[in-house]
Write a protein that holds these residues in place. Structure first.
Motif, PDB file in Angstrom:
ATOM      1  N   LYS A   1       8.849   3.898  -5.921  1.00 24.07           N
ATOM      2  CA  LYS A   1       8.899   5.358  -5.816  1.00 24.07           C
ATOM      3  C   LYS A   1       9.650   5.960  -7.001  1.00 24.07           C
ATOM      4  O   LYS A   1       9.240   6.990  -7.563  1.00 24.07           O
ATOM      5  N   ARG A   2      10.746   5.321  -7.407  1.00 19.40           N
ATOM      6  CA  ARG A   2      11.521   5.807  -8.544  1.00 19.40           C
ATOM      7  C   ARG A   2      10.682   5.798  -9.818  1.00 19.40           C
ATOM      8  O   ARG A   2      10.689   6.775 -10.591  1.00 19.40           O
ATOM      9  N   ILE A   3       9.945   4.729 -10.054  1.00 19.23           N
ATOM     10  CA  ILE A   3       9.089   4.639 -11.241  1.00 19.23           C
ATOM     11  C   ILE A   3       8.007   5.710 -11.206  1.00 19.23           C
ATOM     12  O   ILE A   3       7.720   6.368 -12.216  1.00 19.23           O
ATOM     13  N   ALA A   4       7.412   5.902 -10.036  1.00 20.63           N
ATOM     14  CA  ALA A   4       6.345   6.899  -9.913  1.00 20.63           C
ATOM     15  C   ALA A   4       6.857   8.315 -10.158  1.00 20.63           C
ATOM     16  O   ALA A   4       6.145   9.163 -10.713  1.00 20.63           O
ATOM     17  N   GLU A   5       8.097   8.563  -9.735  1.00 16.57           N
ATOM     18  CA  GLU A   5       8.668   9.908  -9.876  1.00 16.57           C
ATOM     19  C   GLU A   5       9.237  10.168 -11.261  1.00 16.57           C
ATOM     20  O   GLU A   5       9.461  11.331 -11.634  1.00 16.57           O
ATOM     21  N   ALA A   6       9.495   9.092 -12.039  1.00 16.86           N
ATOM     22  CA  ALA A   6      10.142   9.260 -13.343  1.00 16.86           C
ATOM     23  C   ALA A   6       9.258   9.978 -14.356  1.00 16.86           C
ATOM     24  O   ALA A   6       9.757  10.569 -15.315  1.00 16.86           O
ATOM     25  N   GLY A   7       7.937   9.882 -14.171  1.00 14.61           N
ATOM     26  CA  GLY A   7       7.027  10.644 -15.022  1.00 14.61           C
ATOM     27  C   GLY A   7       6.445   9.893 -16.200  1.00 14.61           C
ATOM     28  O   GLY A   7       5.553  10.417 -16.878  1.00 14.61           O
ATOM     29  N   LYS A   8       6.911   8.676 -16.473  1.00 14.10           N
ATOM     30  CA  LYS A   8       6.384   7.915 -17.611  1.00 14.10           C
ATOM     31  C   LYS A   8       5.156   7.098 -17.229  1.00 14.10           C
ATOM     32  O   LYS A   8       4.217   6.956 -18.017  1.00 14.10           O
ATOM     33  N   ALA A   9       5.168   6.532 -16.036  1.00 14.23           N
ATOM     34  CA  ALA A   9       4.024   5.729 -15.589  1.00 14.23           C
ATOM     35  C   ALA A   9       2.826   6.621 -15.287  1.00 14.23           C
ATOM     36  O   ALA A   9       2.966   7.722 -14.731  1.00 14.23           O
ATOM     37  N   LYS A  10       1.651   6.138 -15.675  1.00 13.56           N
ATOM     38  CA  LYS A  10       0.414   6.847 -15.395  1.00 13.56           C
ATOM     39  C   LYS A  10      -0.424   6.147 -14.335  1.00 13.56           C
ATOM     40  O   LYS A  10      -1.302   6.768 -13.736  1.00 13.56           O
ATOM     41  N   SER A  11      -0.144   4.857 -14.115  1.00 10.02           N
ATOM     42  CA  SER A  11      -0.967   4.092 -13.178  1.00 10.02           C
ATOM     43  C   SER A  11      -0.251   2.807 -12.785  1.00 10.02           C
ATOM     44  O   SER A  11       0.655   2.337 -13.493  1.00 10.02           O
ATOM     45  N   PHE A  12      -0.657   2.248 -11.638  1.00  8.61           N
ATOM     46  CA  PHE A  12      -0.180   0.952 -11.173  1.00  8.61           C
ATOM     47  C   PHE A  12      -1.377   0.013 -11.024  1.00  8.61           C
ATOM     48  O   PHE A  12      -2.501   0.457 -10.740  1.00  8.61           O
ATOM     49  N   MET A  13      -1.127  -1.271 -11.184  1.00 14.89           N
ATOM     50  CA  MET A  13      -2.163  -2.278 -10.949  1.00 14.89           C
ATOM     51  C   MET A  13      -1.563  -3.406 -10.130  1.00 14.89           C
ATOM     52  O   MET A  13      -0.533  -3.978 -10.505  1.00 14.89           O
ATOM     53  N   CYS A  14      -2.178  -3.725  -9.002  1.00 17.31           N
ATOM     54  CA  CYS A  14      -1.750  -4.847  -8.169  1.00 17.31           C
ATOM     55  C   CYS A  14      -2.554  -6.078  -8.546  1.00 17.31           C
ATOM     56  O   CYS A  14      -3.793  -6.036  -8.568  1.00 17.31           O
ATOM     57  N   LEU A  15      -1.853  -7.156  -8.834  1.00 16.21           N
ATOM     58  CA  LEU A  15      -2.491  -8.440  -9.122  1.00 16.21           C
ATOM     59  C   LEU A  15      -2.287  -9.333  -7.906  1.00 16.21           C
ATOM     60  O   LEU A  15      -1.156  -9.697  -7.587  1.00 16.21           O
ATOM     61  N   GLU A  16      -3.375  -9.675  -7.221  1.00 15.10           N
ATOM     62  CA  GLU A  16      -3.275 -10.421  -5.973  1.00 15.10           C
ATOM     63  C   GLU A  16      -4.360 -11.488  -5.884  1.00 15.10           C
ATOM     64  O   GLU A  16      -5.464 -11.312  -6.408  1.00 15.10           O
ATOM     65  N   MET A  17      -4.044 -12.557  -5.176  1.00 16.77           N
ATOM     66  CA  MET A  17      -5.055 -13.554  -4.815  1.00 16.77           C
ATOM     67  C   MET A  17      -5.459 -13.299  -3.366  1.00 16.77           C
ATOM     68  O   MET A  17      -5.180 -14.082  -2.454  1.00 16.77           O
ATOM     69  N   SER A  18      -6.095 -12.157  -3.172  1.00 18.15           N
ATOM     70  CA  SER A  18      -6.606 -11.740  -1.863  1.00 18.15           C
ATOM     71  C   SER A  18      -7.562 -10.585  -2.117  1.00 18.15           C
ATOM     72  O   SER A  18      -7.751 -10.165  -3.267  1.00 18.15           O
TER      73      SER A  18
ATOM     74  N   GLY B   1      -6.909  -7.701  -1.489  1.00 18.89           N
ATOM     75  CA  GLY B   1      -6.056  -6.535  -1.688  1.00 18.89           C
ATOM     76  C   GLY B   1      -5.296  -6.224  -0.420  1.00 18.89           C
ATOM     77  O   GLY B   1      -5.793  -5.496   0.446  1.00 18.89           O
ATOM     78  N   GLN B   2      -4.107  -6.789  -0.275  1.00 26.65           N
ATOM     79  CA  GLN B   2      -3.292  -6.585   0.921  1.00 26.65           C
ATOM     80  C   GLN B   2      -1.974  -5.906   0.561  1.00 26.65           C
ATOM     81  O   GLN B   2      -1.616  -4.880   1.145  1.00 26.65           O
ATOM     82  N   MET B   3      -1.265  -6.446  -0.429  1.00 32.31           N
ATOM     83  CA  MET B   3      -0.036  -5.786  -0.875  1.00 32.31           C
ATOM     84  C   MET B   3      -0.307  -4.393  -1.416  1.00 32.31           C
ATOM     85  O   MET B   3       0.547  -3.500  -1.335  1.00 32.31           O
ATOM     86  N   ILE B   4      -1.492  -4.164  -1.938  1.00 35.55           N
ATOM     87  CA  ILE B   4      -1.833  -2.876  -2.551  1.00 35.55           C
ATOM     88  C   ILE B   4      -1.612  -1.717  -1.582  1.00 35.55           C
ATOM     89  O   ILE B   4      -1.241  -0.617  -1.988  1.00 35.55           O
ATOM     90  N   GLU B   5      -1.782  -1.967  -0.287  1.00 36.72           N
ATOM     91  CA  GLU B   5      -1.570  -0.910   0.700  1.00 36.72           C
ATOM     92  C   GLU B   5      -0.111  -0.469   0.721  1.00 36.72           C
ATOM     93  O   GLU B   5       0.187   0.729   0.823  1.00 36.72           O
ATOM     94  N   ASP B   6       0.809  -1.415   0.601  1.00 37.53           N
ATOM     95  CA  ASP B   6       2.228  -1.069   0.605  1.00 37.53           C
ATOM     96  C   ASP B   6       2.652  -0.401  -0.695  1.00 37.53           C
ATOM     97  O   ASP B   6       3.566   0.428  -0.710  1.00 37.53           O
ATOM     98  N   VAL B   7       2.006  -0.764  -1.797  1.00 37.67           N
ATOM     99  CA  VAL B   7       2.285  -0.081  -3.067  1.00 37.67           C
ATOM    100  C   VAL B   7       1.874   1.386  -2.961  1.00 37.67           C
ATOM    101  O   VAL B   7       2.627   2.293  -3.349  1.00 37.67           O
ATOM    102  N   ARG B   8       0.699   1.632  -2.432  1.00 34.48           N
ATOM    103  CA  ARG B   8       0.233   3.022  -2.278  1.00 34.48           C
ATOM    104  C   ARG B   8       1.139   3.824  -1.359  1.00 34.48           C
ATOM    105  O   ARG B   8       1.439   4.993  -1.625  1.00 34.48           O
ATOM    106  N   LEU B   9       1.580   3.204  -0.266  1.00 33.75           N
ATOM    107  CA  LEU B   9       2.497   3.898   0.636  1.00 33.75           C
ATOM    108  C   LEU B   9       3.826   4.189  -0.048  1.00 33.75           C
ATOM    109  O   LEU B   9       4.413   5.261   0.140  1.00 33.75           O
ATOM    110  N   SER B  10       4.303   3.251  -0.872  1.00 36.03           N
ATOM    111  CA  SER B  10       5.600   3.408  -1.520  1.00 36.03           C
ATOM    112  C   SER B  10       5.616   4.559  -2.510  1.00 36.03           C
ATOM    113  O   SER B  10       6.601   5.300  -2.604  1.00 36.03           O
ATOM    114  N   ILE B  11       4.535   4.716  -3.271  1.00 36.59           N
ATOM    115  CA  ILE B  11       4.506   5.775  -4.281  1.00 36.59           C
ATOM    116  C   ILE B  11       3.911   7.062  -3.727  1.00 36.59           C
ATOM    117  O   ILE B  11       3.776   8.054  -4.449  1.00 36.59           O
TER     118      ILE B  11
END
Length: 356
Positions: free
Chosen positions: A293-310, A312-322
């Motif tokens: 959340k801090r990274i998303a709010e800082a204004g420098k990041a434009k996008s996130f990428m989840c690297l998973e061997m599934s 896409g499961q952790m990606i749901e928690d990343v979306r909720l976090s930001i």
């Protein structure tokens, strides 16, 4: 942590050493690839130290033996993979209801169903979101090295007992099977008369372990107490590692072997002049929502990428976090396949070009 000695170990073996140095004195398990070296190492080492090793008749038997040992004041552990972990879920729910600590290792393999013995990370939902019945949580550690297999298994016992709840060490099959040098920690002493021990006198009353509450208000009170505990853990125990995230326009989120691949990709992309960083969860419950959340709010990041061997499961928690402030893209492999650095770099370049 003070280290005394160095050995060349498999990840699975290192976890057993971590458990022994943490004071674990009971192992109950049933072999399954790619986790079988855990039972094999425990069978070799536990009896030598006059500790209990027992190969159960099944995964269900193993988790229930863990419950019995913990209830009698012992430090106990079990391990499995995929479908074996699925069979243990009822017992894990009981541990959560009893508010008793135990450590469970999950060396994840390909699924669903019997799948194969290749590495995956598709047990994420099962471990992070509960797995068994009821509104409960488990601590979930995600090592990315053989050293961390040892260290995190030790720490899993500490936090499991601090919060009186089950703790998982979730490692993909690559981390479980790879061999690296490990520095062994100082052994810890263990209290064999813990507060949750069955029969121990607390406030003048002997402990009685049960998970059945016939009065609805009594069961609701238990659940409210558990949820309050979980909120505190989510606030206080987030564990993660940041790599070049301060100015990153793209932040890769990955754990386990994927985080090591991602770190190499970050170095390659940085050499090209691309501002890419990595956030590695060391635990996926509690999930490191605060730094994301801090990274998303800082204004420098434009996008996130989840690297998973599934899928896409952790990606749901990343979306909720930001809180959906920025796009989150999935880069993944499945079925026992492991992503390589070229694939990760190509996916990152594509995302960064689209964000221009």
């Amino acid at each position: 942590m003070k280290y005394n000695h160095r050995l060349l170990l498999k990840g699975n073996e290192a976890a057993v050493y971590g458990a022994l140095f943490a004071g674990c004195d009971c192992y109950f398990g049933y072999p399954i690839t790619p986790a079988s070296e855990i039972a094999q190492s425990a069978a070799l080492l536990f009896p030598k130290l006059k500790r209990t090793f027992l190969q159960a008749e099944s995964e269900i038997g193993a988790i229930n033996m863990v419950i019995g040992a913990v209830a009698s004041g012992r430090r106990a552990m079990t391990a499995s993979s995929g479908l074996g972990i699925s069979l243990k879920q009822e017992g894990v729910s009981y541990l959560a209801a009893y508010e008793m600590p135990a450590v469970i290792l999950d060396i994840t393999r390909g699924g669903p169903g019997l799948g194969n013995i290749g590495p995956e990370q598709a047990d994420y939902f099962q471990l992070v979101k509960g797995g068994g019945h009821g509104s409960y949580r488990c601590l979930v550690f995600t090592p990315n090295s053989v050293q961390e297999m040892c260290d995190m298994t030790m720490h899993a016992f500490d936090l499991a007992e601090k919060y009186r709840m089950p703790a998982y060490v979730m490692a993909d099959g690559v981390i479980g099977q790879m061999i690296e040098s490990v520095e062994l920690p100082t052994p810890r002493k263990y209290d064999y008369d813990p507060e949750w021990k069955m029969g121990r006198i607390v406030d003048g009353v002997a402990n009685c372990i049960t998970s059945i509450y016939m009065e609805h208000d009594d069961l609701e009170a238990l659940n409210n107490r558990l949820q309050e505990k979980y909120r505190g853990i989510q606030r206080d125990e987030q564990a993660y590692e940041e790599y070049m995230c301060d100015d990153a326009e793209l932040v890769i989120v990955a754990y386990g072997i994927c985080s090591r691949i991602a770190r190499g990709a970050v170095d390659t992309l940085r050499a090209e002049g691309r501002k890419v960083g990595l956030l590695r969860p060391k635990m996926v419950w509690p999930f490191p929502s605060a730094p994301l959340k801090r990274i998303a709010e800082a204004g420098k990041a434009k996008s996130f990428m989840c690297l998973e061997m599934s899928a896409g499961q952790m990606i749901e928690d990343v979306r909720l976090s930001i809180e959906c402030r920025l796009p989150v893209t999935l880069c993944n492999r499945m079925g026992g396949n492991v992503p390589n650095g070229d694939e990760v770099c190509a996916a990152a370049r594509k995302i960064m070009e689209a964000c221009k």
